[in-house]
Design an enzyme around this catalytic site. Structure first.
Site, PDB file in Angstrom:
ATOM      1  N   ALA A   1      -6.267 -13.645  -5.446  1.00 54.34           N
ATOM      2  CA  ALA A   1      -5.627 -14.054  -4.187  1.00 54.34           C
ATOM      3  C   ALA A   1      -4.437 -13.172  -3.837  1.00 54.34           C
ATOM      4  CB  ALA A   1      -5.194 -15.508  -4.273  1.00 54.34           C
TER       5      ALA A   1
ATOM      6  N   HIS B   1       0.833  -1.215   0.000  1.00 56.03           N
ATOM      7  CA  HIS B   1       0.000   0.000   0.000  1.00 56.03           C
ATOM      8  C   HIS B   1       0.863   1.259   0.000  1.00 56.03           C
ATOM      9  CE1 HIS B   1      -3.996  -1.798   0.159  1.00 56.03           C
ATOM     10  NE2 HIS B   1      -3.422  -2.761   0.861  1.00 56.03           N
ATOM     11  N   THR B   2       2.026   1.144  -0.584  1.00 63.09           N
ATOM     12  CA  THR B   2       2.904   2.309  -0.733  1.00 63.09           C
ATOM     13  C   THR B   2       2.909   2.807  -2.174  1.00 63.09           C
ATOM     14  OG1 THR B   2       4.663   0.689  -0.944  1.00 63.09           O
ATOM     15  CG2 THR B   2       4.503   1.824   1.168  1.00 63.09           C
TER      16      THR B   2
ATOM     17  N   ASP C   1       1.860  -3.864  -9.629  1.00 64.58           N
ATOM     18  CA  ASP C   1       1.624  -5.210 -10.167  1.00 64.58           C
ATOM     19  C   ASP C   1       2.004  -5.295 -11.640  1.00 64.58           C
ATOM     20  OD1 ASP C   1       0.565  -5.408  -7.692  1.00 64.58           O
ATOM     21  OD2 ASP C   1      -1.519  -5.573  -8.322  1.00 64.58           O
TER      22      ASP C   1
END
Ligand code: GLA
Length: 390
Positions: A124, A36-37, A173
């Protein structure tokens, strides 16, 4: 599934055995630390996996795009006629969103037959979505000789996910699955997009990914909520100094948060982001010094912060992590990805890894009624054409 079976499935769907489809592969990713950075302009440290998405693709003379997957029964076809709109079928939206980005750049898309197969578990936290996007982007770039660079394909895939699918993710990602390098993790500054490949040499330890097998529900809305909380923190900090994002504050500045952010929830979110950036910097440093024990401690601290300050873990992940830490040979263990379910990533001594999986599965099942899945991944390279024939 092996290449032969996959190709056979392609011919069963689309016929014409005289023209071979071309095979592309895009990995999934696991983030080792730095959670979450990314959307806060911070540091992340992911690596690409040998699990991911395969795509067999072939040109046709028809003005149609045909989509199919070997994972379940869901075929569809759509005429090529300007920009596409959301198809209503979730998985097809990922490739369609990417194809739209090509069309927007004036690249002429012609008829295609496509068969996808993914061996990374869906939803996932291992970037099954980025993997579908990037395998499509790399294949189209190759087939239509678009000449786009990897960073452009990464940004187009992120845009597809943000605007077409409607998930407001950061860039980690798509970057990890695009730029992955075998046996290396990527130390990425998400503000400048500067990165460094760092060799992962875990000595006599191994990486284990554990899937909670929990069906995730509210991930997207909770994710967007966390993003707004961080934006709120940035607004409140303007009185302190004109920062663009939370990552412009360093770890020594955590103490000033109390003065400028009175809402304890917003303050905790900011605390996580700033402390997590500090952990990534230290984690990369100690890894280069071959100090795996310290790396593991930082993974543990990352999870604790994601649990208490960022509040994105949940009972299942916490059970895997805190029960896992009691087992012998566990160097570090934490949640990975957006979470509220999903997976943990652990570094475990090789000699204890079988015991780790057995004992953790037993206690986890007793607590949650769920059966966890374990993966022992290899670190692989980024999305690419894996065969030469056309
Ligand atoms: C998801 C998003 C990423 C990142 C992680 C949390 O995987 O797609 O951009 O924000 O969550 O680190």
């Amino acid at each position: 599934m092996d290449r032969e079976n996959f190709t056979e499935k392609f011919f069963e769907k689309y016929g014409n055995r005289n023209i071979m489809p071309v095979l592309f592969f895009s990995p999934g990713r696991v983030n080792l630390i730095g959670e979450h950075t990314d959307y806060n302009g911070g540091f992340v440290f992911p690596c690409a996996l040998n699990y991911g998405t395969y795509l067999l693709i072939r040109r046709t003379d028809e003005n149609l795009l045909r989509f199919s997957t070997a994972n379940f029964n869901d075929d569809s076809e759509t005429a090529i006629n300007g920009l596409f709109v959301n198809s209503g079928k979730k998985w097809i939206n990922y490739p369609l969103g990417v194809i739209n980005e090509f069309i927007k750049r004036g690249i002429k898309i012609k008829g295609l037959e496509m068969l996808y197969y993914g061996d990374v578990p869906n939803g996932a936290g291992l970037s099954s979505s980025a993997s579908i996007e990037m395998v499509t982007a790399v294949a189209l770039n190759d087939f239509f000789k678009a000449g786009l660079s990897t960073i452009e394909l990464v940004k187009m895939s992120q845009k597809a996910e943000n605007e077409f699918v409607g998930m407001n993710c950061g860039i980690m990602d798509q970057f990890a699955v695009g730029f992955g390098k075998k046996d290396n993790a990527i130390f990425l500054n998400c503000d400048t997009l500067e990165y460094e490949n760092v060799p992962i040499n875990l000595n006599d330890n191994t990486l284990i990914i554990t899937n909670t097998s929990k069906r995730r529900g509210l991930t997207d809305s909770k994710y967007n909520e966390r993003r707004s909380e961080c934006e709120r923190a940035v607004e409140l900090l303007q009185v302190y100094k004109p920062v663009r994002n939370l990552s412009e504050l360093n770890i020594e500045e955590i103490s000033i948060l109390e003065k400028y952010i009175t809402d304890p929830v917003i303050r905790r979110r900011a605390t996580h982001v700033i402390s997590e950036n500090g952990r990534v910097l230290e984690a990369v440093k100690v890894l280069k010094e071959n100090n795996i024990l310290r790396f593991g401690k930082l993974m543990n601290q990352s999870h604790d912060s994601l649990k208490s300050d960022y509040e994105v873990t949940g009972m299942e992940l916490d059970t895997l992590v805190y029960e896992g830490r009691k087992l012998p040979g566990v160097i570090g263990t934490r949640m990975t990805g957006a979470s509220f379910g999903g997976c943990t990533v652990s570094i475990v001594r090789k000699s204890e890894s079988a015991k780790f999986m057995n004992e953790l599965a037993t206690v986890y099942h007793a607590r949650t009624g769920l059966i966890p899945e374990f993966y022992q991944p290899e670190i692989s390279s980024g999305a690419a054409r894996i065969e030469n024939q056309d």
